[in-house]
Design a protein around this motif. Structure first.
Motif, PDB file in Angstrom:
ATOM      1  N   ALA A 161      85.858 -16.833 -83.061  1.00 23.07           N
ATOM      2  CA  ALA A 161      85.677 -17.380 -84.308  1.00 23.07           C
ATOM      3  C   ALA A 161      85.095 -15.643 -84.900  1.00 23.07           C
ATOM      4  O   ALA A 161      85.422 -15.338 -85.977  1.00 23.07           O
ATOM      5  N   GLY A 162      84.239 -15.005 -83.715  1.00 22.18           N
ATOM      6  CA  GLY A 162      84.155 -13.559 -84.651  1.00 22.18           C
ATOM      7  C   GLY A 162      85.028 -12.434 -84.541  1.00 22.18           C
ATOM      8  O   GLY A 162      84.227 -11.372 -84.902  1.00 22.18           O
ATOM      9  N   ALA A 163      85.840 -12.448 -83.391  1.00 22.58           N
ATOM     10  CA  ALA A 163      86.556 -11.599 -82.624  1.00 22.58           C
ATOM     11  C   ALA A 163      87.812 -12.058 -81.716  1.00 22.58           C
ATOM     12  O   ALA A 163      88.287 -13.236 -82.098  1.00 22.58           O
ATOM     13  N   LEU A 172      95.631 -14.167 -88.952  1.00 27.15           N
ATOM     14  CA  LEU A 172      95.689 -14.376 -88.549  1.00 27.15           C
ATOM     15  C   LEU A 172      94.409 -15.982 -88.379  1.00 27.15           C
ATOM     16  O   LEU A 172      93.611 -15.560 -89.317  1.00 27.15           O
ATOM     17  N   ALA A 173      94.060 -17.150 -87.063  1.00 28.60           N
ATOM     18  CA  ALA A 173      93.401 -17.436 -87.686  1.00 28.60           C
ATOM     19  C   ALA A 173      92.549 -18.350 -86.448  1.00 28.60           C
ATOM     20  O   ALA A 173      93.266 -17.496 -85.080  1.00 28.60           O
ATOM     21  N   LEU A 216      91.128 -10.456 -85.681  1.00 25.31           N
ATOM     22  CA  LEU A 216      90.226 -10.414 -86.226  1.00 25.31           C
ATOM     23  C   LEU A 216      90.383 -12.358 -87.316  1.00 25.31           C
ATOM     24  O   LEU A 216      91.345 -12.355 -87.447  1.00 25.31           O
ATOM     25  N   PRO A 217      89.931 -13.280 -86.662  1.00 29.89           N
ATOM     26  CA  PRO A 217      90.099 -14.376 -87.832  1.00 29.89           C
ATOM     27  C   PRO A 217      90.183 -14.055 -89.196  1.00 29.89           C
ATOM     28  O   PRO A 217      89.193 -13.401 -89.711  1.00 29.89           O
ATOM     29  N   GLY A 218      91.155 -14.595 -90.351  1.00 28.80           N
ATOM     30  CA  GLY A 218      91.429 -14.544 -91.150  1.00 28.80           C
ATOM     31  C   GLY A 218      92.164 -12.680 -92.081  1.00 28.80           C
ATOM     32  O   GLY A 218      92.444 -11.884 -93.293  1.00 28.80           O
TER      33      GLY A 218
END
Lengths: 361, 361
Positions: free
Chosen positions: A345-347, A315-316, A264-266
């Protein structure tokens, strides 16, 4: 994104690093920034813009470079990087960054010799900072590369290509030919086909060993499309699985699902590794998971970010990574399951679409 | 020659350079010295002998390295080179050479950080000094690689594989598959198939362009066998040649014959280039011969010696080189003819055996 936009994005990093220009000598980076696909090239990327930027290659690529890089002033000389450095001072470059993570110690000495009136400064990883986040063109190429690998594997299975009596080498060759016929320029790397006890060797080169009933058969392979690499692994069983094979498979499948869910991003890359690895460690098999969880893919088969315990950073959106846990029982067999995923974006979206269920062949 | 004998030969060079040991990190050199074929490895070659020499790789290659390198003490760690450096002092190494022509500036910094009690010294090209002269095992592998390329081309022609209407890409794929089926591990490099005006591009990637009657069709390709690369080029014509095509072909064939005749032990590499190039220059086409005459081949597709105007040194018995002059008429077509040769005591033996006559297809 066009090559020109990538150069514009890089200029911000070059200026931030206090440099007047960057000498790009890593061929993959040159391709990323210009579209040039030949085997000798360099780019003097001026922070001011394309007018003072120079693209260098040699006479073999005169025609090709004019077609692929129509928008930059060419410098045609065999000692490409040195030729560009020789022109730097005249382009008002005082501080010139070089790719210290690609230039060897000897090459650096030669560059210093050629750098009259110019100071060479270490500037590792600037282009890689951009490359780690893929643009739409790149994700599209990765999707197509993954789709070819998926389709080639499906065709191989449908044709009965993974069967008793065939050698590992036969299977690898058959799979690679199918990828080529489906449009891959080449395999993304030397395919791994490992049967029986060989499947316990994480990186096994296909041999003349024959597939036998009861074997685990591990295939790790990918397609190269427009310079982009796909990477996937599936492990099959020839005939009904033994209990230990089923257990091993289920364990790796659960670990892989946990790894995918953590993309996941972040999220810190080390936490993605941990999410997947802990499933295997909890089952007492941590010692038999002999490698990192995964890696970025793109113009190189292994690139940033590394998904491993020692990996740093988060991750981004736009990153493309593999998730590939494995457990290897020496002398018996091993299981690895690997997908390529794109961070959204969300996954994360897996762009490897072959089933992850245990398939009996 | 065994890997152990190669290590013994290298020790003489290491001692001559005033070093206690050499850190070998170039994977091709590691393979040459140990037989290891994986993707991560290093060797701490102690001048004293194998007992104090260490072979490093990571956990993925535990089984493979035990099989391929049974005669050296293994060190299994991911940061392989650093792990070996960390052990150097305990092995009584004070002056440690490193391959400054393979180690990047950033890698060098990391090695210096890890080198407690050990002085790192630049030691470029030591293993390459040995590799430039091939032993019997190597020449045998090169012969087999060349034979596969010859046979694949003969098969392709016999099957009518080079014909009007096929695309460059079709022909390349067909040729590569034939090499694989004949026993090549892989193509030695991305095959060049260039038809019509594209044949004037020295290094042309195969496209969807169709072969047409009257085209010159240039194929530059090779096979990879046991890690060794073959390299050959032939240029055909689809149908009866036009006068200019015949003239161009004859010119390049004469130049190539002159180049082959000049390949003798003791001859300066620049003189070999000159012998071939002068034939083309005398015909007023020197400007259209856009590259060097040839290069060494072995574990790499391009290695020492370079046969070019700026190349230095003389040929010696046991070297393997290509001779590949070409003339390129932009927009019309080009011809290149290339063989791989082995330098023997009193002559050179071509190990590419396909006819060099102009063949109409």
């Amino acid at each position: 994104m066009s090559h020109a936009s990538r150069r514009t994005a890089l200029r911000a990093l070059v200026r931030e690093a206090g440099l007047d220009a960057l000498l790009v000598t890593d061929l993959v980076n040159v391709r990323y920034l210009t579209g040039f696909t030949g085997s000798n090239a360099a780019l003097l990327l001026h922070a001011d813009g394309d007018a003072r930027t120079r693209f260098g290659t040699d006479g073999r690529y005169l025609t090709q470079s004019a077609a692929e890089v129509p928008d930059l002033v060419p410098v045609i000389e065999r000692a490409t990087a040195r030729a560009l450095i020789g022109r730097a001072a005249a382009l008002d470059v005082a501080a010139l960054g070089f790719e210290s993570d690609a230039v060897t110690v000897e090459e650096h000495r030669a560059l210093v010799d050629a750098a009259e009136g110019v100071t060479l400064e270490r500037a590792p990883g600037l282009v890689q900072q951009l490359r780690v986040v893929k643009d739409d063109t790149e994700i599209d190429a990765l999707r197509r590369a993954c789709a070819i690998a998926d389709a080639a594997l499906a065709d191989l299975i449908a044709a009965g290509g993974i069967r008793e009596g065939r050698t590992e080498r036969d299977v690898a060759l058959d799979l690679e030919e199918r990828m080529r016929r489906l449009g891959a320029q080449a395999p993304a790397f030397e395919s791994i086909v490992a049967a029986g006890a060989n499947s316990a060797i994480p990186h096994h080169s296909p041999t003349g060993a024959q597939l036998r009933r009861g074997d685990l058969v591990k295939l790790d392979f990918g397609a190269l499309v427009d310079g982009y690499h796909s990477d996937m692994t599936r492990t099959f069983v020839l005939g009904p699985p033994a209990d230990w094979q089923r257990e091993l498979y289920d364990l790796v499948a659960r670990s892989q699902a946990a790894g995918r869910a953590a993309v996941l991003p972040g999220t810190q890359v080390s936490d993605v590794d941990k999410a997947s690895r802990s499933v295997i460690a909890d089952a007492g098999r941590g010692e038999q998971f002999l490698h990192g969880l995964g890696h970025g893919v793109g113009l190189q088969i292994h690139e940033a970010p590394a998904l491993s315990a020692s990996g740093r950073g988060a991750l981004a959106e736009g990153m493309a990574v593999t998730v590939e846990p494995g457990v290897y029982l020496e002398g018996r067999g091993g299981v690895r399951i690997e997908d390529t995923l794109v961070v959204l974006a969300g996954a994360a979206e897996p762009i490897t679409l072959t089933t992850r269920e245990l398939v009996e062949l």
